[in-house]
Design a protein around this motif. Structure first.
Motif, PDB file in Angstrom:
ATOM      1  N   ASP A   7      36.548  12.607  67.001  1.00 37.27           N
ATOM      2  CA  ASP A   7      36.497  11.328  66.273  1.00 37.27           C
ATOM      3  C   ASP A   7      35.279  10.507  66.678  1.00 37.27           C
ATOM      4  O   ASP A   7      35.358   9.302  66.933  1.00 37.27           O
ATOM      5  CB  ASP A   7      37.775  10.520  66.525  1.00 37.27           C
ATOM      6  CG  ASP A   7      39.023  11.281  66.128  1.00 37.27           C
ATOM      7  OD1 ASP A   7      38.895  12.168  65.271  1.00 37.27           O
ATOM      8  OD2 ASP A   7      40.101  11.006  66.675  1.00 37.27           O
ATOM      9  N   LEU A  46      36.044  18.203  59.647  1.00 39.12           N
ATOM     10  CA  LEU A  46      36.434  16.845  59.280  1.00 39.12           C
ATOM     11  C   LEU A  46      37.766  16.908  58.560  1.00 39.12           C
ATOM     12  O   LEU A  46      37.902  17.598  57.552  1.00 39.12           O
ATOM     13  CB  LEU A  46      35.373  16.192  58.381  1.00 39.12           C
ATOM     14  CG  LEU A  46      35.688  14.759  57.924  1.00 39.12           C
ATOM     15  CD1 LEU A  46      35.808  13.816  59.131  1.00 39.12           C
ATOM     16  CD2 LEU A  46      34.622  14.247  56.959  1.00 39.12           C
ATOM     17  N   ASN A  47      38.718  16.200  59.158  1.00 41.99           N
ATOM     18  CA  ASN A  47      40.063  16.183  58.589  1.00 41.99           C
ATOM     19  C   ASN A  47      40.630  17.593  58.425  1.00 41.99           C
ATOM     20  O   ASN A  47      41.266  17.925  57.427  1.00 41.99           O
ATOM     21  CB  ASN A  47      40.087  15.436  57.249  1.00 41.99           C
ATOM     22  CG  ASN A  47      39.752  13.967  57.411  1.00 41.99           C
ATOM     23  OD1 ASN A  47      40.020  13.367  58.461  1.00 41.99           O
ATOM     24  ND2 ASN A  47      39.147  13.388  56.387  1.00 41.99           N
ATOM     25  N   GLN A  77      39.110  20.436  57.975  1.00 40.29           N
ATOM     26  CA  GLN A  77      38.354  21.374  57.150  1.00 40.29           C
ATOM     27  C   GLN A  77      36.998  21.664  57.792  1.00 40.29           C
ATOM     28  O   GLN A  77      36.322  20.751  58.272  1.00 40.29           O
ATOM     29  CB  GLN A  77      38.132  20.807  55.738  1.00 40.29           C
ATOM     30  CG  GLN A  77      39.404  20.708  54.909  1.00 40.29           C
ATOM     31  CD  GLN A  77      39.102  20.219  53.505  1.00 40.29           C
ATOM     32  OE1 GLN A  77      38.113  19.518  53.268  1.00 40.29           O
ATOM     33  NE2 GLN A  77      39.968  20.578  52.560  1.00 40.29           N
ATOM     34  N   THR A 130      29.703  10.438  59.581  1.00 33.15           N
ATOM     35  CA  THR A 130      31.153  10.458  59.448  1.00 33.15           C
ATOM     36  C   THR A 130      31.630   9.113  58.903  1.00 33.15           C
ATOM     37  O   THR A 130      30.849   8.166  58.706  1.00 33.15           O
ATOM     38  CB  THR A 130      31.831  10.699  60.806  1.00 33.15           C
ATOM     39  OG1 THR A 130      31.706   9.524  61.603  1.00 33.15           O
ATOM     40  CG2 THR A 130      31.217  11.882  61.535  1.00 33.15           C
ATOM     41  N   ASN A 143      33.607   7.228  60.553  1.00 32.54           N
ATOM     42  CA  ASN A 143      33.996   6.411  61.706  1.00 32.54           C
ATOM     43  C   ASN A 143      32.877   5.427  62.054  1.00 32.54           C
ATOM     44  O   ASN A 143      32.007   5.698  62.866  1.00 32.54           O
ATOM     45  CB  ASN A 143      34.306   7.296  62.921  1.00 32.54           C
ATOM     46  CG  ASN A 143      35.518   8.165  62.665  1.00 32.54           C
ATOM     47  OD1 ASN A 143      36.461   7.707  62.008  1.00 32.54           O
ATOM     48  ND2 ASN A 143      35.499   9.392  63.169  1.00 32.54           N
ATOM     49  N   PRO A 199      41.960   7.785  61.442  1.00 30.87           N
ATOM     50  CA  PRO A 199      42.451   8.626  60.349  1.00 30.87           C
ATOM     51  C   PRO A 199      41.401   9.641  59.897  1.00 30.87           C
ATOM     52  O   PRO A 199      41.685  10.539  59.114  1.00 30.87           O
ATOM     53  CB  PRO A 199      42.759   7.615  59.253  1.00 30.87           C
ATOM     54  CG  PRO A 199      41.833   6.480  59.510  1.00 30.87           C
ATOM     55  CD  PRO A 199      41.679   6.405  60.995  1.00 30.87           C
ATOM     56  N   PHE A 200      40.181   9.476  60.348  1.00 30.79           N
ATOM     57  CA  PHE A 200      39.100  10.409  60.031  1.00 30.79           C
ATOM     58  C   PHE A 200      38.840  11.269  61.271  1.00 30.79           C
ATOM     59  O   PHE A 200      38.143  10.854  62.185  1.00 30.79           O
ATOM     60  CB  PHE A 200      37.841   9.644  59.603  1.00 30.79           C
ATOM     61  CG  PHE A 200      38.084   8.725  58.441  1.00 30.79           C
ATOM     62  CD1 PHE A 200      38.141   9.216  57.158  1.00 30.79           C
ATOM     63  CD2 PHE A 200      38.264   7.359  58.665  1.00 30.79           C
ATOM     64  CE1 PHE A 200      38.372   8.351  56.091  1.00 30.79           C
ATOM     65  CE2 PHE A 200      38.483   6.506  57.594  1.00 30.79           C
ATOM     66  CZ  PHE A 200      38.548   7.002  56.309  1.00 30.79           C
ATOM     67  N   HIS A 201      39.484  12.441  61.272  1.00 36.35           N
ATOM     68  CA  HIS A 201      39.468  13.290  62.474  1.00 36.35           C
ATOM     69  C   HIS A 201      38.247  14.223  62.444  1.00 36.35           C
ATOM     70  O   HIS A 201      38.068  15.010  61.512  1.00 36.35           O
ATOM     71  CB  HIS A 201      40.755  14.111  62.543  1.00 36.35           C
ATOM     72  CG  HIS A 201      40.886  14.901  63.806  1.00 36.35           C
ATOM     73  ND1 HIS A 201      40.865  14.338  65.057  1.00 36.35           N
ATOM     74  CD2 HIS A 201      41.030  16.242  64.010  1.00 36.35           C
ATOM     75  CE1 HIS A 201      41.005  15.259  65.977  1.00 36.35           C
ATOM     76  NE2 HIS A 201      41.106  16.444  65.362  1.00 36.35           N
ATOM     77  N   CYS A 202      37.419  14.140  63.479  1.00 31.49           N
ATOM     78  CA  CYS A 202      36.189  14.952  63.571  1.00 31.49           C
ATOM     79  C   CYS A 202      36.265  15.875  64.789  1.00 31.49           C
ATOM     80  O   CYS A 202      36.678  15.447  65.875  1.00 31.49           O
ATOM     81  CB  CYS A 202      34.966  14.053  63.706  1.00 31.49           C
ATOM     82  SG  CYS A 202      34.775  12.848  62.370  1.00 31.49           S
TER      83      CYS A 202
END
Length: 393
Positions: free
Chosen positions: A24, A43-44, A46, A60, A62, A79-82
């Motif tokens: 993140d 990312l998320n 994928q 990103t 974030n 909520p934006f998972h990296c």
């Protein structure tokens, strides 16, 4: 608060895949990828991008200023998972492998049941990073050599044991000559195992069978091995004896040839033939005997000996003729003082004053002469003792 992050590989060279602990991260974070590496940006959940060697700025959702506000509904979790996974694409060598149990098979040459083991080394390299990561790694933080071999162990053991038994059977490889076929095993197993690794995005660069563990210590195997090597030793001894006999025969033949060549050279230098040499030998044997009975025991007639005397030359011929004359005088007491001493036709000794041979009836002539040099012949012979011309009777 951290504005940007530096994302780079921090693992060792025995790791295939390593996940960076930083997640993140914010926009404008720096991604550094070394040579022989690749990085996959998630990312998320994928896999979005695949990065080769170089330095990259990640974009990103974030944003640092609004990060706390956006994370409030999720209790501080973005909520934006990296995520970033690093893939080490260098060829990793000296990866050990070994069978976990004995290979049971029937020895093809002697139909003997055996149990053997095998071990060696292999080298692997990642070919398709995304395929390996998705199909094998999943959400784990790393994939080391040990883990990769453990994942493939069951598959490796099944195929290696099956392939070795099949190769030994089809190629009829003797258990005592199995070490001579390690390269053959290695090549065949590499070809058969490569598709399995390729399905997971890994290249099997090299595969080596370094040791075949024989059942040393097994009582039945030791008896069979002892019998085999004793048989082999017997064959070796027989081959050595045979080769030695051939060498000795060749040596003897060479000696005979050399001696024959030396004698031929000596005869040529001294001016006599092989027949004349044989005549010398016979004359020497005759000179050792003192009576006619001994000539008869030798199977040599008086006329024959006289002829030999004429053929081999003056000195030896004189010895022969003298021996015959003395013998004749001792037995008949008839003085031999005829012109020639012997009949020119049959070689029979002539009595004193004879005009005809009392054996063949030929007329006795005065001492004949050599038509070439004029030498007066004193006894029977085929050649002139002075010039060597053939004598005409």
């Amino acid at each position: 608060m951290e504005i940007t992050s530096v994302i780079k590989y921090e693992g060792d060279n025995s790791t295939f895949i390593w996940k960076h602990p930083k997640e993140d991260f914010s926009t404008s974070s720096q991604l550094i990828v070394h040579e022989s590496q690749e990085a996959i940006f998630f990312l998320n959940g994928q896999a979005l991008d695949l990065f080769g060697p170089g330095r990259y700025t990640l974009q990103t959702a974030n944003i640092p200023i609004l990060q706390k506000i956006k994370n409030l509904p999720t209790n501080g979790v973005s909520p934006f998972h990296c995520e970033v996974y690093f893939i080490n694409k260098v060829e990793q060598m000296a990866i050990r492998w070994g069978t976990d149990s004995k290979i049971q098979y029937i020895e093809p040459t002697y139909k003997f049941p055996l149990s053997i083991g095998a071990n060696g080394e292999m080298s692997l390299r990642v070919q398709d990073a995304k395929k390996l990561l998705i199909n094998l790694v999943g959400t784990e933080r790393d994939l080391s050599q040990e883990k990769l071999v453990r994942y493939f162990r069951a598959l490796l053991m099944t195929k290696i044991k099956t392939y070795i038994a099949q190769i030994m059977k089809t190629s009829a490889i003797n258990i005592f000559e199995i070490d001579e076929h390690l390269l053959e095993f290695s090549k065949e197993l590499k070809e058969r195992l490569s598709p399995t690794f390729s399905n997971y995005g890994v290249i099997l660069e090299h595969f080596f069978v370094t040791t075949i563990a024989k059942p040393d210590g097994d009582k039945q195997y030791e008896q069979f091995k002892d019998l085999y090597f004793r048989q082999y030793a017997d064959i070796t001894d027989a081959q050595i004896k045979q080769k030695t006999a051939v060498i000795n025969a060749q040596t003897d033949a060479q000696k005979t040839i050399i001696e024959s060549q030396a004698k031929a050279t000596k005869r040529k230098q001294e001016g006599y033939t092989y027949q004349q040499e044989r005549g010398f030998d016979i004359a020497q044997d005759v000179a050792k005997n003192e009576a006619v009975g001994q000539f008869t025991n030798m199977g040599v007639g008086l006329g024959t000996m006289a002829g030999v005397g004429g053929a081999i030359g003056g000195v030896v011929g004189g010895a022969v003729n003298g021996a015959i004359s003395n013998t004749n005088e001792q037995t008949n007491n008839v003085p031999i003082k005829s012109p020639n001493g012997y009949c020119d036709v049959c070689g029979c000794p002539l009595p004193n004053g004879a005009t005809f041979c009392d054996k063949c009836g030929a007329q006795i002539k005065e001492n004949s002469k050599c038509k070439k040099c004029g030498y007066v012949f004193e006894r029977l012979g085929q050649f002139c003792p002075k010039c060597g011309a053939k004598r005409e009777i």
